[in-house]
Write a protein that holds these residues in place. Sequence first.
Motif, short mmCIF file in Angstrom:
data_model
loop_
_atom_site.label_atom_id
_atom_site.label_comp_id
_atom_site.label_asym_id
_atom_site.label_seq_id
_atom_site.Cartn_x
_atom_site.Cartn_y
_atom_site.Cartn_z
N SER A 272 22.55 -34.13 9.28
CA SER A 272 23.93 -33.49 9.69
C SER A 272 24.63 -33.39 8.21
N THR A 273 24.23 -34.20 7.45
CA THR A 273 24.85 -34.16 6.08
C THR A 273 23.80 -33.73 4.96
N HIS B 21 24.01 -40.75 15.60
CA HIS B 21 24.30 -40.03 16.86
C HIS B 21 23.34 -40.51 18.12
N GLU C 169 20.19 -40.45 11.41
CA GLU C 169 20.82 -39.74 12.62
C GLU C 169 20.60 -40.54 13.80
N SER D 22 16.46 -37.38 14.36
CA SER D 22 16.36 -35.81 14.19
C SER D 22 15.71 -35.99 12.77
#
Length: 268
Positions: A165-166, A157, A153, A161
Amino acid sequence: MFNERFLPHVVALLVALAPIALTGPAHAAADCPRKDALGTSRVLEVDPATYPRVGLKSFPQTLPLQDHEVVLTFDDGPSPGFTDKVLAALSAECVKATFFVVGRNAADHPEMVRKIARLGHTVGYHTWDHPHLNKLPLDQAEANINQGIAAVEKALHGTPSTIPSTPFFRFPYFESTPDLLDHLEKRGIAVFGADFWASDWNKMTPDEELKLVTARLETIHKGILLLHDPQQRTDNMLPAFLRYLREHNYRVVHIVPAAEKTVSDRTH
Protein backbone atom coordinates in the motif's frame (compact mmCIF):
# COMPACT_ATOMS: atom_id res chain seq x y z
CA MET A 1 -3.15 54.99 -2.53
CA PHE A 2 0.12 53.16 -2.96
CA ASN A 3 2.95 55.48 -3.98
CA GLU A 4 5.01 53.84 -6.75
CA ARG A 5 8.08 55.65 -5.41
CA PHE A 6 8.20 53.04 -2.63
CA LEU A 7 8.02 49.99 -4.93
CA PRO A 8 11.80 49.44 -5.19
CA HIS A 9 12.07 49.59 -1.39
CA VAL A 10 9.26 47.06 -0.95
CA VAL A 11 10.90 44.67 -3.43
CA ALA A 12 14.24 45.01 -1.66
CA LEU A 13 12.60 44.25 1.69
CA LEU A 14 10.92 41.12 0.33
CA VAL A 15 14.19 39.90 -1.14
CA ALA A 16 15.91 40.47 2.18
CA LEU A 17 13.23 38.54 4.06
CA ALA A 18 13.17 35.57 1.64
CA PRO A 19 16.04 33.63 3.29
CA ILE A 20 14.33 34.04 6.65
CA ALA A 21 11.16 32.51 5.26
CA LEU A 22 13.11 29.56 3.92
CA THR A 23 15.18 28.81 6.99
CA GLY A 24 12.95 29.88 9.86
CA PRO A 25 11.53 27.32 12.30
CA ALA A 26 8.49 25.37 11.18
CA HIS A 27 5.27 26.08 13.01
CA ALA A 28 3.45 23.18 14.58
CA ALA A 29 0.16 22.15 13.05
CA ALA A 30 -3.02 23.75 14.34
CA ASP A 31 -3.96 20.58 16.22
CA CYS A 32 -0.55 20.28 17.93
CA PRO A 33 -0.84 20.83 21.69
CA ARG A 34 2.54 22.60 21.77
CA LYS A 35 2.68 25.72 19.65
CA ASP A 36 6.46 25.93 20.13
CA ALA A 37 6.99 22.38 18.83
CA LEU A 38 9.22 21.60 15.86
CA GLY A 39 6.26 20.53 13.73
CA THR A 40 6.19 18.98 10.27
CA SER A 41 7.16 21.61 7.74
CA ARG A 42 5.63 20.02 4.65
CA VAL A 43 4.49 16.79 3.07
CA LEU A 44 6.47 15.57 0.07
CA GLU A 45 4.78 13.14 -2.32
CA VAL A 46 7.31 10.67 -3.75
CA ASP A 47 6.55 9.05 -7.09
CA PRO A 48 8.66 5.91 -7.68
CA ALA A 49 8.56 6.62 -11.42
CA THR A 50 10.45 9.88 -10.79
CA TYR A 51 12.49 8.77 -7.78
CA PRO A 52 13.04 5.00 -8.11
CA ARG A 53 16.16 5.08 -5.88
CA VAL A 54 17.10 7.81 -3.44
CA GLY A 55 19.81 8.38 -0.86
CA LEU A 56 23.29 9.61 -1.70
CA LYS A 57 25.01 6.99 0.45
CA SER A 58 23.90 4.38 -2.10
CA PHE A 59 22.64 6.15 -5.22
CA PRO A 60 23.43 9.24 -7.30
CA GLN A 61 19.99 10.75 -6.68
CA THR A 62 18.13 11.84 -3.57
CA LEU A 63 14.89 13.60 -2.73
CA PRO A 64 14.41 17.26 -3.76
CA LEU A 65 14.95 18.73 -0.31
CA GLN A 66 15.67 22.37 0.37
CA ASP A 67 18.47 23.57 2.63
CA HIS A 68 17.77 22.68 6.29
CA GLU A 69 15.12 20.06 5.43
CA VAL A 70 15.37 16.61 7.03
CA VAL A 71 13.44 13.39 6.42
CA LEU A 72 13.37 11.13 9.49
CA THR A 73 13.40 7.37 8.85
CA PHE A 74 13.56 4.46 11.30
CA ASP A 75 14.49 0.84 10.51
CA ASP A 76 14.09 -2.62 12.05
CA GLY A 77 10.97 -2.21 14.20
CA PRO A 78 8.46 -2.42 15.48
CA SER A 79 9.69 -3.26 18.97
CA PRO A 80 7.33 -2.65 21.90
CA GLY A 81 8.78 -0.24 24.43
CA PHE A 82 11.49 0.97 22.06
CA THR A 83 9.21 2.02 19.20
CA ASP A 84 6.73 3.42 21.72
CA LYS A 85 9.43 5.73 23.06
CA VAL A 86 10.26 6.95 19.55
CA LEU A 87 6.60 7.57 18.79
CA ALA A 88 6.22 9.54 22.01
CA ALA A 89 9.22 11.75 21.16
CA LEU A 90 7.88 12.40 17.66
CA SER A 91 4.42 13.20 18.99
CA ALA A 92 5.84 15.61 21.56
CA GLU A 93 7.35 17.65 18.72
CA CYS A 94 4.41 17.04 16.32
CA VAL A 95 6.59 15.60 13.56
CA LYS A 96 6.03 12.66 11.20
CA ALA A 97 8.53 10.03 10.15
CA THR A 98 8.82 6.92 7.99
CA PHE A 99 9.26 3.47 9.54
CA PHE A 100 10.78 0.69 7.43
CA VAL A 101 9.27 -2.32 9.16
CA VAL A 102 10.65 -5.87 9.33
CA GLY A 103 7.88 -8.33 8.41
CA ARG A 104 8.62 -10.82 11.19
CA ASN A 105 8.38 -8.04 13.76
CA ALA A 106 5.14 -6.84 12.21
CA ALA A 107 3.72 -10.36 12.48
CA ASP A 108 4.73 -10.52 16.16
CA HIS A 109 3.47 -7.02 16.99
CA PRO A 110 0.72 -6.03 14.53
CA GLU A 111 -0.79 -3.59 17.00
CA MET A 112 2.46 -1.58 16.90
CA VAL A 113 2.33 -1.32 13.12
CA ARG A 114 -1.24 -0.07 13.32
CA LYS A 115 -0.22 2.43 15.99
CA ILE A 116 2.53 3.81 13.73
CA ALA A 117 0.03 4.27 10.90
CA ARG A 118 -2.72 5.61 13.18
CA LEU A 119 -0.40 8.37 14.39
CA GLY A 120 0.08 9.48 10.80
CA HIS A 121 3.53 8.13 10.07
CA THR A 122 4.45 6.40 6.82
CA VAL A 123 5.03 2.64 6.87
CA GLY A 124 7.55 1.12 4.46
CA TYR A 125 9.05 -2.37 4.06
CA HIS A 126 12.34 -3.91 5.18
CA THR A 127 12.05 -7.63 4.17
CA TRP A 128 10.74 -10.53 6.26
CA ASP A 129 13.72 -11.22 8.55
CA HIS A 130 16.46 -8.72 7.63
CA PRO A 131 18.74 -11.05 5.63
CA HIS A 132 21.70 -10.20 3.43
CA LEU A 133 19.64 -10.15 0.24
CA ASN A 134 22.70 -9.85 -1.98
CA LYS A 135 23.86 -13.29 -0.78
CA LEU A 136 20.58 -15.07 -1.57
CA PRO A 137 19.50 -16.53 -4.92
CA LEU A 138 17.26 -14.07 -6.73
CA ASP A 139 14.06 -16.07 -6.23
CA GLN A 140 14.70 -16.44 -2.49
CA ALA A 141 15.49 -12.74 -2.15
CA GLU A 142 12.29 -11.77 -3.96
CA ALA A 143 10.31 -14.20 -1.81
CA ASN A 144 11.76 -12.68 1.36
CA ILE A 145 10.78 -9.19 0.19
CA ASN A 146 7.26 -10.36 -0.63
CA GLN A 147 6.88 -12.21 2.66
CA GLY A 148 7.83 -9.03 4.50
CA ILE A 149 5.36 -6.94 2.51
CA ALA A 150 2.58 -9.47 3.13
CA ALA A 151 3.21 -9.49 6.88
CA VAL A 152 3.09 -5.71 7.13
CA GLU A 153 -0.05 -5.54 5.00
CA LYS A 154 -1.71 -8.15 7.22
CA ALA A 155 -0.80 -6.14 10.30
CA LEU A 156 -2.20 -2.98 8.77
CA HIS A 157 -5.28 -4.27 7.00
CA GLY A 158 -5.95 -7.78 8.31
CA THR A 159 -5.21 -9.47 4.99
CA PRO A 160 -1.77 -10.51 3.74
CA SER A 161 -0.89 -9.08 0.35
CA THR A 162 2.27 -8.78 -1.72
CA ILE A 163 0.88 -5.56 -3.20
CA PRO A 164 2.34 -2.79 -1.01
CA SER A 165 0.00 0.00 0.00
CA THR A 166 3.07 2.21 0.40
CA PRO A 167 5.63 1.67 -2.40
CA PHE A 168 8.68 2.39 -0.22
CA PHE A 169 11.36 -0.25 0.49
CA ARG A 170 14.80 -0.23 2.10
CA PHE A 171 17.40 -2.98 1.73
CA PRO A 172 18.84 -4.37 4.95
CA TYR A 173 22.44 -3.19 5.28
CA PHE A 174 21.82 -1.26 1.97
CA GLU A 175 22.90 -4.47 0.21
CA SER A 176 21.08 -4.28 -3.11
CA THR A 177 21.81 -6.04 -6.38
CA PRO A 178 21.16 -4.83 -9.95
CA ASP A 179 18.57 -7.58 -10.49
CA LEU A 180 16.67 -6.74 -7.31
CA LEU A 181 16.79 -3.02 -8.05
CA ASP A 182 15.38 -3.64 -11.53
CA HIS A 183 12.74 -5.96 -10.08
CA LEU A 184 11.54 -3.35 -7.59
CA GLU A 185 11.61 -0.54 -10.13
CA LYS A 186 9.43 -2.57 -12.51
CA ARG A 187 6.97 -3.09 -9.66
CA GLY A 188 6.80 0.65 -9.02
CA ILE A 189 8.50 0.43 -5.62
CA ALA A 190 10.93 3.17 -4.63
CA VAL A 191 14.15 2.06 -2.92
CA PHE A 192 15.36 4.24 -0.07
CA GLY A 193 18.96 4.58 0.92
CA ALA A 194 19.99 7.50 3.14
CA ASP A 195 21.94 10.73 2.88
CA PHE A 196 23.40 10.40 6.37
CA TRP A 197 23.01 8.28 9.49
CA ALA A 198 23.79 8.20 13.19
CA SER A 199 25.75 4.92 13.12
CA ASP A 200 23.53 3.87 16.00
CA TRP A 201 24.42 0.21 15.50
CA ASN A 202 27.76 1.03 17.15
CA LYS A 203 28.18 1.14 20.91
CA MET A 204 28.05 4.73 22.16
CA THR A 205 26.19 6.89 24.63
CA PRO A 206 23.14 8.93 23.59
CA ASP A 207 25.22 12.11 23.98
CA GLU A 208 27.92 10.71 21.72
CA GLU A 209 25.32 9.75 19.15
CA LEU A 210 23.81 13.23 19.28
CA LYS A 211 27.20 14.86 18.68
CA LEU A 212 27.91 12.47 15.82
CA VAL A 213 24.63 12.92 13.96
CA THR A 214 24.47 16.70 14.42
CA ALA A 215 28.05 17.06 13.17
CA ARG A 216 27.15 15.07 10.07
CA LEU A 217 24.02 17.14 9.55
CA GLU A 218 25.97 20.39 9.80
CA THR A 219 28.23 19.13 7.03
CA ILE A 220 25.46 18.47 4.50
CA HIS A 221 22.66 20.71 5.91
CA LYS A 222 19.80 18.49 4.70
CA GLY A 223 18.88 14.93 3.78
CA ILE A 224 17.29 11.59 4.54
CA LEU A 225 18.41 10.41 7.99
CA LEU A 226 18.61 6.74 8.94
CA LEU A 227 17.93 5.77 12.56
CA HIS A 228 16.86 2.51 14.24
CA ASP A 229 13.93 2.52 16.64
CA PRO A 230 14.92 -0.74 18.44
CA GLN A 231 18.20 0.93 19.51
CA GLN A 232 17.85 2.24 23.08
CA ARG A 233 20.63 4.79 22.60
CA THR A 234 18.67 6.30 19.71
CA ASP A 235 15.41 6.30 21.65
CA ASN A 236 17.14 8.18 24.49
CA MET A 237 18.89 10.58 22.10
CA LEU A 238 15.86 11.45 19.95
CA PRO A 239 14.19 14.15 22.11
CA ALA A 240 17.46 16.10 22.26
CA PHE A 241 17.99 15.69 18.52
CA LEU A 242 14.51 16.97 17.72
CA ARG A 243 15.14 19.90 20.05
CA TYR A 244 18.41 20.55 18.20
CA LEU A 245 16.54 20.64 14.89
CA ARG A 246 14.05 23.14 16.28
CA GLU A 247 16.68 25.38 17.85
CA HIS A 248 18.85 25.39 14.71
CA ASN A 249 16.02 26.17 12.29
CA TYR A 250 15.83 22.76 10.62
CA ARG A 251 12.53 21.58 9.19
CA VAL A 252 11.10 18.07 9.08
CA VAL A 253 9.60 16.84 5.80
CA HIS A 254 7.12 13.96 5.84
CA ILE A 255 7.29 11.67 2.79
CA VAL A 256 4.18 9.93 1.45
CA PRO A 257 3.43 8.04 -1.78
CA ALA A 258 2.30 10.07 -4.74
CA ALA A 259 -1.29 9.50 -5.83
CA GLU A 260 -1.36 6.55 -8.23
CA LYS A 261 -3.79 5.35 -10.87
CA THR A 262 -3.00 1.67 -10.37
CA VAL A 263 -0.94 -0.68 -8.24
CA SER A 264 -1.32 -3.74 -10.47
CA ASP A 265 2.25 -3.52 -11.72
CA ARG A 266 3.54 -4.16 -8.17
CA THR A 267 2.29 -7.72 -8.11
CA HIS A 268 5.10 -9.31 -10.12
